[in-house]
Design an enzyme around this catalytic site. Sequence first.
Site, mmCIF file in Angstrom:
data_model
loop_
_atom_site.group_PDB
_atom_site.id
_atom_site.type_symbol
_atom_site.label_atom_id
_atom_site.label_comp_id
_atom_site.label_asym_id
_atom_site.label_seq_id
_atom_site.Cartn_x
_atom_site.Cartn_y
_atom_site.Cartn_z
ATOM 1 C CB CYS A 98 -0.975 0.071 1.016
ATOM 2 S SG CYS A 98 -2.299 1.280 1.015
ATOM 3 C CG HIS B 143 -4.124 -3.682 2.177
ATOM 4 N ND1 HIS B 143 -3.207 -3.286 3.307
ATOM 5 C CD2 HIS B 143 -4.811 -2.792 1.804
ATOM 6 C CE1 HIS B 143 -3.456 -2.053 3.226
ATOM 7 N NE2 HIS B 143 -4.336 -1.541 2.550
ATOM 8 C CD GLU C 66 -2.471 -6.980 4.559
ATOM 9 O OE1 GLU C 66 -2.743 -5.530 4.873
ATOM 10 O OE2 GLU C 66 -1.685 -6.897 3.547
#
Length: 212
Positions: free
Chosen positions: A87, A192, A194
């Site tokens: 990011c 992202h 994750e």
Amino acid sequence: MLTAIIDYESGNLHSAEKAFQRMAREVGAGTVVVTSDADVVARADRVVLPGDGAFPACAAALRGQSGLFDAMVETVENRGRPFLGICVGMQLMASWGREYEDTQGLGWVDGEVVRITPDDAALKVPHMGWNDLVIDTAHPVFDGVATGDHAYFVHSYQLHVARPAERLAHVDYGGDVTAVIGRGTMLGMQFHPEKSQATGLRLIANFLRWRP
């Protein structure tokens, strides 16, 4: 094998920590720690730089911890350890950020971070939600990942690279929006991983296994 996720007080790192630790266990990639300790970063085998918020604030926060910043630069630039920016952490790899004010980045990838300007007025900024990746350049990080796989984005600015070969993937959001960049031992993901379910976990695993 030690992977250091840098904590410079620029966002919630819990989900990133858990995703990287899970994939490290699955692929046998050693230990993952979230740290603001310069000594830990200095001896890391891999470095991850997350980031949430505005480019100038994140740049100031990172440089404000001089020992941590210097350790990161030494580990990545001089020791050549694999690096992943996520990011705003990816955006900081650029030469310049143009959010609110001109702010110097790390200069690891030649380019500038500018506001997203979709050519469709119906598309809102920030660019938020799921979008399909378009892979531009083959890279080991894409092992098992294909064009059409989707990732989760939350951002209003994107990195325009000066050298097209360093944009590894993009998405279409009223025009091309950079999704993944890479140069040498360095990678960056605007989305992202994750929070990107199976695709994101695969990308994390590939980074942890990568031997540039």
